[in-house]
Design a protein around this motif. Structure first.
Motif, PDB file in Angstrom:
ATOM      1  N   ALA A 108      49.576  31.223 -27.048  1.00  0.00           N
ATOM      2  CA  ALA A 108      48.896  31.006 -25.874  1.00  0.00           C
ATOM      3  C   ALA A 108      49.143  31.390 -24.440  1.00  0.00           C
ATOM      4  CB  ALA A 108      47.955  29.645 -25.408  1.00  0.00           C
ATOM      5  N   LEU A 109      50.336  30.914 -24.229  1.00  0.00           N
ATOM      6  CA  LEU A 109      50.920  31.867 -23.168  1.00  0.00           C
ATOM      7  C   LEU A 109      51.370  33.289 -22.990  1.00  0.00           C
ATOM      8  CD1 LEU A 109      53.231  28.267 -22.568  1.00  0.00           C
ATOM      9  CD2 LEU A 109      51.680  28.968 -21.551  1.00  0.00           C
ATOM     10  N   LYS A 110      51.889  33.568 -24.712  1.00  0.00           N
ATOM     11  CA  LYS A 110      51.641  34.502 -24.598  1.00  0.00           C
ATOM     12  C   LYS A 110      50.399  35.879 -24.272  1.00  0.00           C
ATOM     13  CE  LYS A 110      53.360  38.351 -27.325  1.00  0.00           C
ATOM     14  NZ  LYS A 110      54.103  38.711 -28.821  1.00  0.00           N
ATOM     15  N   ARG A 111      49.507  35.616 -24.765  1.00  0.00           N
ATOM     16  CA  ARG A 111      48.217  36.291 -24.891  1.00  0.00           C
ATOM     17  C   ARG A 111      47.382  35.630 -23.316  1.00  0.00           C
ATOM     18  NH1 ARG A 111      44.611  35.162 -29.189  1.00  0.00           N
ATOM     19  NH2 ARG A 111      45.350  35.303 -31.497  1.00  0.00           N
ATOM     20  N   ALA A 112      48.287  34.769 -22.081  1.00  0.00           N
ATOM     21  CA  ALA A 112      47.209  34.229 -20.849  1.00  0.00           C
ATOM     22  C   ALA A 112      48.534  35.522 -20.502  1.00  0.00           C
ATOM     23  CB  ALA A 112      48.170  32.621 -21.160  1.00  0.00           C
ATOM     24  N   GLU A 113      49.161  36.001 -20.461  1.00  0.00           N
ATOM     25  CA  GLU A 113      50.337  36.325 -19.633  1.00  0.00           C
ATOM     26  C   GLU A 113      50.524  37.545 -18.930  1.00  0.00           C
ATOM     27  OE1 GLU A 113      54.982  38.526 -20.230  1.00  0.00           O
ATOM     28  OE2 GLU A 113      54.712  36.583 -20.130  1.00  0.00           O
ATOM     29  N   ALA A 114      49.086  38.649 -20.246  1.00  0.00           N
ATOM     30  CA  ALA A 114      48.419  40.079 -20.722  1.00  0.00           C
ATOM     31  C   ALA A 114      48.028  40.108 -19.547  1.00  0.00           C
ATOM     32  CB  ALA A 114      48.884  40.305 -22.057  1.00  0.00           C
ATOM     33  N   PRO A 115      46.561  39.611 -19.388  1.00  0.00           N
ATOM     34  CA  PRO A 115      45.545  40.073 -18.369  1.00  0.00           C
ATOM     35  C   PRO A 115      46.196  39.670 -16.839  1.00  0.00           C
ATOM     36  CG  PRO A 115      44.611  38.080 -19.280  1.00  0.00           C
ATOM     37  CD  PRO A 115      45.777  38.591 -19.834  1.00  0.00           C
ATOM     38  N   VAL A 116      47.015  38.606 -16.021  1.00  0.00           N
ATOM     39  CA  VAL A 116      47.731  37.956 -15.576  1.00  0.00           C
ATOM     40  C   VAL A 116      48.839  38.935 -14.957  1.00  0.00           C
ATOM     41  CG1 VAL A 116      48.713  36.413 -13.694  1.00  0.00           C
ATOM     42  CG2 VAL A 116      47.213  35.985 -14.989  1.00  0.00           C
ATOM     43  N   LYS A 117      49.711  39.878 -15.973  1.00  0.00           N
ATOM     44  CA  LYS A 117      50.562  40.958 -15.639  1.00  0.00           C
ATOM     45  C   LYS A 117      49.785  42.071 -14.991  1.00  0.00           C
ATOM     46  CE  LYS A 117      53.921  40.494 -17.966  1.00  0.00           C
ATOM     47  NZ  LYS A 117      55.081  40.945 -19.466  1.00  0.00           N
ATOM     48  N   SER A 118      48.633  42.340 -16.513  1.00  0.00           N
ATOM     49  CA  SER A 118      48.317  43.896 -15.443  1.00  0.00           C
ATOM     50  C   SER A 118      47.373  44.113 -14.440  1.00  0.00           C
ATOM     51  CB  SER A 118      46.933  43.936 -16.920  1.00  0.00           C
ATOM     52  OG  SER A 118      46.515  45.322 -16.833  1.00  0.00           O
ATOM     53  N   PHE A 119      46.461  42.639 -13.668  1.00  0.00           N
ATOM     54  CA  PHE A 119      46.532  42.658 -12.618  1.00  0.00           C
ATOM     55  C   PHE A 119      47.399  42.846 -11.406  1.00  0.00           C
ATOM     56  CE2 PHE A 119      46.170  39.915  -8.574  1.00  0.00           C
ATOM     57  CZ  PHE A 119      44.786  40.412  -8.206  1.00  0.00           C
ATOM     58  N   MET A 120      48.632  42.409 -11.868  1.00  0.00           N
ATOM     59  CA  MET A 120      49.438  42.617 -10.572  1.00  0.00           C
ATOM     60  C   MET A 120      50.420  43.329 -10.829  1.00  0.00           C
ATOM     61  SD  MET A 120      51.916  38.901 -11.905  1.00  0.00           S
ATOM     62  CE  MET A 120      52.959  38.958 -10.744  1.00  0.00           C
ATOM     63  N   LEU A 121      50.308  44.422 -11.536  1.00  0.00           N
ATOM     64  CA  LEU A 121      50.886  45.844 -12.057  1.00  0.00           C
ATOM     65  C   LEU A 121      49.998  46.642 -11.398  1.00  0.00           C
ATOM     66  CD1 LEU A 121      52.215  45.838 -15.823  1.00  0.00           C
ATOM     67  CD2 LEU A 121      53.316  46.167 -13.785  1.00  0.00           C
ATOM     68  N   ARG A 122      48.905  45.749 -11.413  1.00  0.00           N
ATOM     69  CA  ARG A 122      47.903  47.391 -11.229  1.00  0.00           C
ATOM     70  C   ARG A 122      48.285  47.388  -9.419  1.00  0.00           C
ATOM     71  NH1 ARG A 122      43.751  45.538 -14.086  1.00  0.00           N
ATOM     72  NH2 ARG A 122      42.599  44.400 -12.535  1.00  0.00           N
ATOM     73  N   GLN A 123      48.473  45.975  -8.594  1.00  0.00           N
ATOM     74  CA  GLN A 123      48.930  46.011  -7.390  1.00  0.00           C
ATOM     75  C   GLN A 123      50.197  46.364  -6.718  1.00  0.00           C
ATOM     76  OE1 GLN A 123      46.114  45.715  -5.836  1.00  0.00           O
ATOM     77  NE2 GLN A 123      44.624  45.096  -7.648  1.00  0.00           N
ATOM     78  N   THR A 124      51.259  46.376  -7.150  1.00  0.00           N
ATOM     79  CA  THR A 124      52.228  46.884  -7.385  1.00  0.00           C
ATOM     80  C   THR A 124      53.070  48.558  -6.907  1.00  0.00           C
ATOM     81  OG1 THR A 124      52.582  44.681  -8.230  1.00  0.00           O
ATOM     82  CG2 THR A 124      54.571  45.361  -7.798  1.00  0.00           C
ATOM     83  N   ARG A 125      53.758  48.468  -6.131  1.00  0.00           N
ATOM     84  CA  ARG A 125      54.152  49.324  -6.138  1.00  0.00           C
ATOM     85  C   ARG A 125      55.669  49.546  -6.458  1.00  0.00           C
ATOM     86  NH1 ARG A 125      55.541  50.452  -0.009  1.00  0.00           N
ATOM     87  NH2 ARG A 125      57.130  48.090  -0.702  1.00  0.00           N
ATOM     88  N   GLN A 126      55.611  50.939  -7.141  1.00  0.00           N
ATOM     89  CA  GLN A 126      56.755  50.942  -8.585  1.00  0.00           C
ATOM     90  C   GLN A 126      58.300  51.349  -7.876  1.00  0.00           C
ATOM     91  OE1 GLN A 126      55.955  55.124 -10.040  1.00  0.00           O
ATOM     92  NE2 GLN A 126      54.353  54.414 -11.099  1.00  0.00           N
TER      93      GLN A 126
END
Length: 214
Positions: free
Chosen positions: A96-114
């Motif tokens: 469950a924790l692994k599945r919950a991490e994916a959408p949150v990480k995806s959102f964060m990466l879209r807003q994060t500069r390389q």
């Protein structure tokens, strides 16, 4: 291991709930859009010149609800993919924790500069992974945080400009009239409020905040 982590155990359930609640403020600030929103609204308040207008409780409350609005796709994904299957005992806590991490990480990466991701990869002495989603959270979270602060400061600067111009004009007029002892903020505040109301400022600011995440 699964037999040890058993949500049917009331003591463990209470412990997990309390642990999550104690960690919730850090999650709200570091994993969501809350930081950018509250910083931008704070810039707006200072640019208007009202130290407590709007009050802190309004700033925090509006930031919370805007955060829920912006994060709703990720929250729905976490609820459907992780929380619901776990509550139905279809998956383990770790899954469950692994599945919950994916959408949150995806959102964060879209807003994060390389550039910020590269900085923390270098500091952590890690190689660049083949896929962005393979980045560890200990790299993504601080990179996301400083990217959010940079964006909030950039937008805050743009918010300040029109109000700063009004302050400069009022200060110049008072100086030319010899009224040097009168604080310019006392005269400029009504004009800044009038400008903000005439341009429907809250609609523009909130719209800009939401669009900045799209």
């Amino acid at each position: 291991m699964d037999s040890v982590i058993d949500m049917n155990n009331p003591i463990l359930s209470v412990f997990l709930v309390i642990s999550f609640l104690s960690f919730l403020p850090a999650v709200l600030v570091m994993f969501t859009s809350f930081t950018r929103i509250v910083v931008m609204l704070s810039f707006l308040r200072h640019s208007l010149g009202g130290q407590q207008i709007p009050p802190n409780i309004v700033i925090i409350g509006l930031s919370l609800f805007l955060t829920l609005f912006i994060m709703s796709p990720a929250i729905d994904a976490v609820a459907n993919d992780a929380i619901k299957p776990y509550m139905d005992k279809e998956i383990t806590l770790g899954e469950a924790l692994k599945r919950a991490e994916a959408p949150v990480k995806s959102f964060m990466l879209r807003q994060t500069r390389q550039k910020d991701v590269a900085l923390f990869l270098k500091l952590a002495k890690q190689d660049v992974p083949s896929e962005p989603m393979d980045l560890p959270m200990r790299v993504v979270v601080p990179a996301f945080a400083i990217s959010e602060l940079k964006t909030a400061f950039e937008i805050g600067f743009l918010i300040f400009i029109p109000f700063l111009i009004i302050d400069m004009v009022i200060a110049s007029i008072l100086l030319s009239m010899g009224m040097m002892m009168l604080p310019p903020i006392m005269i400029s505040l009504p004009f800044k409020l009038l400008l903000f109301v005439l341009v429907d400022g809250w609609n523009l600011v909130v719209g800009s905040i939401v669009r900045s995440f799209q």
